[in-house]
Write a protein that holds these residues in place. Structure first.
Motif, PDB file in Angstrom:
ATOM      1  N   ASN A 229     -38.743  72.317  77.958  1.00  0.00           N
ATOM      2  CA  ASN A 229     -39.826  72.493  79.598  1.00  0.00           C
ATOM      3  C   ASN A 229     -40.725  71.138  78.728  1.00  0.00           C
ATOM      4  O   ASN A 229     -41.625  70.669  79.791  1.00  0.00           O
ATOM      5  N   HIS A 230     -41.477  70.898  77.103  1.00  0.00           N
ATOM      6  CA  HIS A 230     -42.106  69.732  77.142  1.00  0.00           C
ATOM      7  C   HIS A 230     -41.289  68.901  77.772  1.00  0.00           C
ATOM      8  O   HIS A 230     -42.125  67.382  77.936  1.00  0.00           O
ATOM      9  N   CYS A 231     -39.911  68.381  77.451  1.00  0.00           N
ATOM     10  CA  CYS A 231     -39.052  67.369  76.938  1.00  0.00           C
ATOM     11  C   CYS A 231     -38.723  67.747  78.452  1.00  0.00           C
ATOM     12  O   CYS A 231     -37.858  66.145  78.838  1.00  0.00           O
ATOM     13  N   LYS A 232     -39.082  68.149  79.510  1.00  0.00           N
ATOM     14  CA  LYS A 232     -37.959  68.340  81.129  1.00  0.00           C
ATOM     15  C   LYS A 232     -36.706  67.988  81.108  1.00  0.00           C
ATOM     16  O   LYS A 232     -36.405  67.233  81.636  1.00  0.00           O
ATOM     17  N   LEU A 233     -36.482  68.823  79.722  1.00  0.00           N
ATOM     18  CA  LEU A 233     -35.170  69.048  79.674  1.00  0.00           C
ATOM     19  C   LEU A 233     -34.527  70.778  80.511  1.00  0.00           C
ATOM     20  O   LEU A 233     -35.803  71.936  79.884  1.00  0.00           O
ATOM     21  N   PRO A 234     -33.255  71.281  81.070  1.00  0.00           N
ATOM     22  CA  PRO A 234     -32.260  72.297  81.150  1.00  0.00           C
ATOM     23  C   PRO A 234     -32.407  72.815  79.444  1.00  0.00           C
ATOM     24  O   PRO A 234     -32.079  72.382  78.485  1.00  0.00           O
ATOM     25  N   VAL A 235     -31.917  74.118  80.150  1.00  0.00           N
ATOM     26  CA  VAL A 235     -31.196  75.460  77.939  1.00  0.00           C
ATOM     27  C   VAL A 235     -30.203  75.099  78.697  1.00  0.00           C
ATOM     28  O   VAL A 235     -30.128  75.760  79.446  1.00  0.00           O
ATOM     29  N   LEU A 236     -29.276  75.168  77.622  1.00  0.00           N
ATOM     30  CA  LEU A 236     -28.094  76.226  77.117  1.00  0.00           C
ATOM     31  C   LEU A 236     -27.971  77.289  76.979  1.00  0.00           C
ATOM     32  O   LEU A 236     -28.600  77.498  75.637  1.00  0.00           O
TER      33      LEU A 236
END
Length: 221
Positions: free
Chosen positions: A121-128
């Motif tokens: 969330n902090h890095c504005k990335l999705p999760v696998l």
């Protein structure tokens, strides 16, 4: 097409990666996402991404490989993501919950997963997300610590209701080789009933062979 989950680093010792990528491209696969497992493979997959335009990567701690993971380990993960190869690090993961053998270490698995979602969330990335024998627990955790930038539940083999629980949380469902098996009737029916826009394709190579290609998998081990 994009292969959203492929462990190319595990193939590197058995096959020529350049040929694997050429074969993939000839089949219409333009990009491949290689997930991290733990610190042992992070640098290797980062290097693969710099060597080949076709490869992108994710960094994370797989729930089956948490031995030795500490607060310092999570700090190193955050640092590497912050120093990511431009436009190459596309997600946090492979992370998740795995209670297949038993529920020992359940609390620690959840703690590490929550930390990785917070980082995403902090890095504005999705999760696998990896999930095995833990769908209900994962759904509860994701409602409490929701991935703000989405993600994918990879290798999904649960029920339609479980899949929809994840879809309602803004996640995609990873579809792999399991649906090529005639005996996987429940999973095939579930995937067929889901909205097309909620599905992502993946190979999870070399760990998820297509029906009829099991011998090929064994030759790579």
């Amino acid at each position: 097409m994009i292969d959203s989950h492929c462990h190319l680093d595990l193939l590197a010792d058995k096959k020529e990666i350049q040929q694997v990528l050429l074969d993939a491209k000839s089949a219409g696969v333009q990009k491949i996402v290689v997930p991290g497992i733990n610190e042992a493979n992070w640098e290797r997959i980062r290097k693969l991404s710099t060597d080949y335009d076709q490869i992108h990567y994710a960094l994370g701690f797989h729930p089956q490989f948490l031995d030795g993971v500490t607060k310092s380990s999570l700090e190193r993960l955050a640092q590497l993501v912050e120093e990511q190869v431009p436009e190459k690090c596309v997600a946090i993961g492979e992370c998740g919950l795995d209670f297949y053998h038993d529920r020992e270490g359940e609390a620690f698995q959840k703690q590490v997963l929550e930390a990785q979602i917070t980082l995403a969330n902090h890095c504005k990335l999705p999760v696998l997300l990896h999930c095995r024998k833990a769908h209900q627990d994962l759904a509860v955790l994701l409602k409490q610590t929701q991935p703000k930038y989405g993600g994918v539940v990879h290798g999904f083999s649960g029920s339609l209701q479980q899949a929809m629980d994840f879809v309602k949380l803004g996640l995609k469902i990873g579809v792999g080789g399991v649906i090529t098996y005639e005996r996987a009737k429940k999973t095939r029916a579930t995937i067929a009933a889901l909205p097309l826009e909620s599905l992502l394709i993946e190979t999870d190579a070399p760990d998820m062979p297509l029906s009829g290609y099991q011998a090929v998998l064994m030759s790579l081990k």
